[in-house]
Design a protein around this motif. Structure first.
Motif, PDB file in Angstrom:
ATOM      1  N   SER A  14      15.700 -11.101  -7.409  1.00 53.67           N
ATOM      2  CA  SER A  14      17.391 -12.142  -8.037  1.00 53.67           C
ATOM      3  C   SER A  14      18.482 -11.476  -7.450  1.00 53.67           C
ATOM      4  CB  SER A  14      16.325 -12.869  -9.649  1.00 53.67           C
ATOM      5  OG  SER A  14      16.442 -11.700 -10.579  1.00 53.67           O
ATOM      6  N   GLU A  15      18.484 -10.391  -7.444  1.00 56.55           N
ATOM      7  CA  GLU A  15      19.742  -9.769  -7.627  1.00 56.55           C
ATOM      8  C   GLU A  15      20.583  -9.560  -6.366  1.00 56.55           C
ATOM      9  OE1 GLU A  15      18.940  -6.217  -9.796  1.00 56.55           O
ATOM     10  OE2 GLU A  15      18.984  -6.554 -11.880  1.00 56.55           O
ATOM     11  N   GLN A  16      19.200  -9.565  -5.307  1.00 55.75           N
ATOM     12  CA  GLN A  16      19.625  -9.317  -4.112  1.00 55.75           C
ATOM     13  C   GLN A  16      20.524 -10.707  -3.505  1.00 55.75           C
ATOM     14  OE1 GLN A  16      19.654  -6.187  -3.019  1.00 55.75           O
ATOM     15  NE2 GLN A  16      18.708  -6.028  -5.224  1.00 55.75           N
ATOM     16  N   PRO A  17      21.004 -10.680  -2.730  1.00 54.36           N
ATOM     17  CA  PRO A  17      21.797 -12.191  -1.440  1.00 54.36           C
ATOM     18  C   PRO A  17      20.704 -12.270  -1.070  1.00 54.36           C
ATOM     19  CG  PRO A  17      22.235  -9.896  -0.624  1.00 54.36           C
ATOM     20  CD  PRO A  17      21.762  -9.197  -1.999  1.00 54.36           C
ATOM     21  N   LEU A  18      20.473 -14.250  -1.555  1.00 54.41           N
ATOM     22  CA  LEU A  18      19.252 -14.931  -1.065  1.00 54.41           C
ATOM     23  C   LEU A  18      18.890 -14.989   0.709  1.00 54.41           C
ATOM     24  CD1 LEU A  18      19.486 -18.703  -2.825  1.00 54.41           C
ATOM     25  CD2 LEU A  18      17.495 -16.826  -2.349  1.00 54.41           C
ATOM     26  N   ASN A  19      17.130 -14.695   0.764  1.00 53.78           N
ATOM     27  CA  ASN A  19      17.507 -14.635   2.002  1.00 53.78           C
ATOM     28  C   ASN A  19      17.285 -12.973   3.329  1.00 53.78           C
ATOM     29  OD1 ASN A  19      16.447 -17.316   1.876  1.00 53.78           O
ATOM     30  ND2 ASN A  19      18.399 -18.039   2.505  1.00 53.78           N
ATOM     31  N   THR A  20      17.848 -12.423   2.295  1.00 56.14           N
ATOM     32  CA  THR A  20      18.020 -11.341   3.088  1.00 56.14           C
ATOM     33  C   THR A  20      16.453 -10.390   3.242  1.00 56.14           C
ATOM     34  OG1 THR A  20      18.512  -9.567   0.505  1.00 56.14           O
ATOM     35  CG2 THR A  20      19.574 -10.677   2.346  1.00 56.14           C
ATOM     36  N   ASN A  21      16.490  -9.248   3.660  1.00 51.20           N
ATOM     37  CA  ASN A  21      14.797  -8.472   4.645  1.00 51.20           C
ATOM     38  C   ASN A  21      14.333  -7.745   3.053  1.00 51.20           C
ATOM     39  OD1 ASN A  21      15.011  -9.677   7.052  1.00 51.20           O
ATOM     40  ND2 ASN A  21      15.515  -7.715   8.097  1.00 51.20           N
ATOM     41  N   LEU A  22      15.716  -7.533   2.290  1.00 45.65           N
ATOM     42  CA  LEU A  22      14.874  -7.062   1.141  1.00 45.65           C
ATOM     43  C   LEU A  22      14.468  -7.626  -0.099  1.00 45.65           C
ATOM     44  CD1 LEU A  22      14.862  -4.681  -1.169  1.00 45.65           C
ATOM     45  CD2 LEU A  22      17.336  -5.012  -1.384  1.00 45.65           C
ATOM     46  N   ALA A  51       9.771 -21.112 -11.698  1.00 43.80           N
ATOM     47  CA  ALA A  51      10.441 -21.470 -12.180  1.00 43.80           C
ATOM     48  C   ALA A  51      11.804 -19.992 -11.015  1.00 43.80           C
ATOM     49  CB  ALA A  51      10.829 -21.186 -13.312  1.00 43.80           C
ATOM     50  N   GLN A  52      11.326 -19.752 -11.217  1.00 42.72           N
ATOM     51  CA  GLN A  52      12.268 -18.265 -10.611  1.00 42.72           C
ATOM     52  C   GLN A  52      12.344 -18.465  -9.415  1.00 42.72           C
ATOM     53  OE1 GLN A  52      10.961 -15.003 -13.534  1.00 42.72           O
ATOM     54  NE2 GLN A  52      12.911 -14.194 -12.874  1.00 42.72           N
ATOM     55  N   TYR A  53      10.722 -18.614  -8.663  1.00 41.59           N
ATOM     56  CA  TYR A  53      10.712 -18.494  -7.258  1.00 41.59           C
ATOM     57  C   TYR A  53      11.500 -19.591  -6.804  1.00 41.59           C
ATOM     58  CZ  TYR A  53       6.994 -15.323  -7.272  1.00 41.59           C
ATOM     59  OH  TYR A  53       5.995 -13.558  -6.603  1.00 41.59           O
ATOM     60  N   ILE A  54      11.363 -21.003  -7.339  1.00 46.14           N
ATOM     61  CA  ILE A  54      12.350 -22.226  -6.888  1.00 46.14           C
ATOM     62  C   ILE A  54      13.460 -21.319  -6.518  1.00 46.14           C
ATOM     63  CG2 ILE A  54      12.947 -24.656  -7.809  1.00 46.14           C
ATOM     64  CD1 ILE A  54      10.010 -24.836  -8.909  1.00 46.14           C
ATOM     65  N   ASN A  55      14.130 -20.977  -7.728  1.00 44.19           N
ATOM     66  CA  ASN A  55      15.496 -20.593  -8.091  1.00 44.19           C
ATOM     67  C   ASN A  55      15.589 -19.973  -6.244  1.00 44.19           C
ATOM     68  OD1 ASN A  55      15.931 -22.213 -10.305  1.00 44.19           O
ATOM     69  ND2 ASN A  55      15.922 -20.119 -11.909  1.00 44.19           N
ATOM     70  N   LEU A  56      15.210 -18.967  -6.618  1.00 48.16           N
ATOM     71  CA  LEU A  56      14.933 -17.863  -5.016  1.00 48.16           C
ATOM     72  C   LEU A  56      14.347 -18.816  -4.028  1.00 48.16           C
ATOM     73  CD1 LEU A  56      14.222 -14.490  -6.835  1.00 48.16           C
ATOM     74  CD2 LEU A  56      16.262 -15.314  -6.510  1.00 48.16           C
ATOM     75  N   LYS A  57      13.944 -20.679  -4.031  1.00 46.73           N
ATOM     76  CA  LYS A  57      13.364 -20.379  -2.864  1.00 46.73           C
ATOM     77  C   LYS A  57      12.103 -20.696  -2.093  1.00 46.73           C
ATOM     78  CE  LYS A  57      18.046 -23.201  -3.395  1.00 46.73           C
ATOM     79  NZ  LYS A  57      17.843 -24.052  -4.178  1.00 46.73           N
ATOM     80  N   TYR A  58      12.218 -19.862  -2.812  1.00 42.36           N
ATOM     81  CA  TYR A  58      10.483 -19.066  -2.313  1.00 42.36           C
ATOM     82  C   TYR A  58       9.064 -19.716  -2.008  1.00 42.36           C
ATOM     83  CZ  TYR A  58       6.960 -15.287  -1.749  1.00 42.36           C
ATOM     84  OH  TYR A  58       6.162 -14.697  -0.743  1.00 42.36           O
TER      85      TYR A  58
END
Length: 401
Positions: A14-22, A51-58
């Motif tokens: 959640s601390e990383q930019p969305l959709n990056t490899n990391l 809920a966290q996965y949804i927020n991170l679009k996973y």
């Protein structure tokens, strides 16, 4: 410990930019850790993770985790047995189903959020799938690739509740056929959905079988609706279907055609009796209740007690004795002879004599009561000729009739 590690990986993602490899790597790692402890994961922990996965679009990961937790909560698959047994009440297996359904309801939440997100963005940019379109494909791959029958049945029920029948029609899965076949036995709309599913896949013979069964079912269908279904069944039965022999098609076509002929006679009878001035209103209501429904037999066979204490087979006439003959509808009586393959020349000849005399008397009475200035009705011989031509057409020039 494992749950803590999974939550830690999720926090780092959640601390990383969305959709990056990391970010993707951390999310995938958290999912693997959660899956290891799926059997001991509390529902509160599952809700938080989803809920966290949804927020991170996973979305794919959220769905996968819910499916694993549902499976682990019912290792013996008792919920499926309960569903297959018709969901009996006060059955302990129903508790296992409810536990799994809580997980499936979370999947519904995931899909709602996914659909909302994807509706706000284009699917393609410069001919390439957008990120959200790719995520949607990944999520529905997990959904459609699941071997959890209970999940599929629950998902399809949810689709129907949302009015998303097009989604069901688009699914290629053996689970959806089983689901629709079960539902088809419960109401007309679901049976029609199964027919559409079959015709969309060029399974015309299967569609014809469902339509024929529906036309002859105990559902609250009027005679005109049954005629429509039989007409559709006849059309579908005549279309070549892969894996279905010509003999199978002919057998079904013959059975449907016979039932359609009877249904048309029944509809004609109903129409005439409703406007027959000789019949009182109460009797008309009884007739409508009897005829505006299931297709009646021309001659229904039933058991009656015999003198030796056993049973013998006897014919209980329906449309003929109970309605057409009593009302003096001799043209319909002749059509019934043809449809029932009745071959008694004396009775048939007598019916023709009655029809000719009846037609002659009706036209003669009309001629005697023609008011000045009104067009003259046809002559008796013209009316009789017209009746004969009409019956010849409907009986395909049956030489016995």
């Amino acid at each position: 410990v494992v749950i803590f590690k999974a939550q830690e990986q999720l926090k780092r993602a959640s601390e990383q930019p969305l959709n990056t490899n990391l970010s993707r790597s951390l999310l995938h790692e958290s999912l693997k850790l959660f899956e290891k402890v799926a059997g001991s994961l509390t529902f509160a922990n599952l809700q938080t993770a989803v809920a966290q996965y949804i927020n991170l679009k996973y979305y794919a990961g959220a769905i996968q985790l819910c499916l694993v937790v549902a499976r682990e909560s019912d290792r013996g698959n008792t919920a499926l047995q309960w569903v297959n047994d018709g969901k009996p009440t006060n059955d302990p297996r129903g508790i296992a189903f409810e536990k799994r359904k809580r997980c499936y309801d979370l999947i519904h939440d995931v899909l709602r959020d996914l659909d909302m997100a994807s509706s706000k963005e284009p699917e393609l940019i410069d001919g390439k799938l957008t990120v959200i379109a790719t995520k949607k494909l990944e999520a529905y791959d997990v959904v459609n690739g699941s071997d959890d029958e209970v999940f599929h049945f629950d998902l399809y029920e949810w689709y129907i509740q949302q009015g998303w029948t097009d989604r069901i029609l688009a699914i290629d899965s053996p689970h959806v056929i089983t689901f629709l076949q079960r539902l088809a036995a419960t109401n007309v709309e679901h049976a029609d959905l199964l027919c559409r599913f079959y015709t969309n896949r060029s399974r015309f013979f299967d569609a014809a079988e469902v339509q024929a069964e529906l036309a002859n079912s105990d559902f609250a269908l009027g005679i005109k609706d049954r005629i429509r279904l039989l007409s559709l069944a006849k059309a579908n039965a005549n279309v070549a279907t892969v894996g279905v022999s010509w003999q199978q098609q002919q057998m079904l076509n013959h059975a449907v055609t016979d039932l359609l002929e009877i249904a048309n006679i029944q509809d004609d009878l109903l129409g005439r009796l409703k406007v027959d001035e000789r019949i009182d209103p109460d009797r008309k209501r009884e007739i409508e209740q009897a005829l505006d429904g299931k297709v009646l037999d021309l001659s229904e066979v039933h058991d009656v007690p015999s003198s030796d204490g056993g049973f013998t087979r006897a014919n209980k006439a329906k449309l003929f004795n109970d309605y057409a003959d009593q009302a003096g509808y001799y043209d319909l009586c002749l059509l019934i002879y043809h449809t029932a393959n009745y071959r008694n020349p004396t009775t048939i000849s007598g019916t023709w004599s009655n029809l000719i005399q009846q037609t002659h008397d009706e036209v003669t009475a009309m001629l005697e009561n023609v008011a000045a200035g009104q067009p003259s009705p046809p002559m008796p011989y013209e009316a009789v000729t017209s009746k004969i031509q009409n019956i010849a057409h409907h009986t395909s020039l049956d030489s016995f009739v």
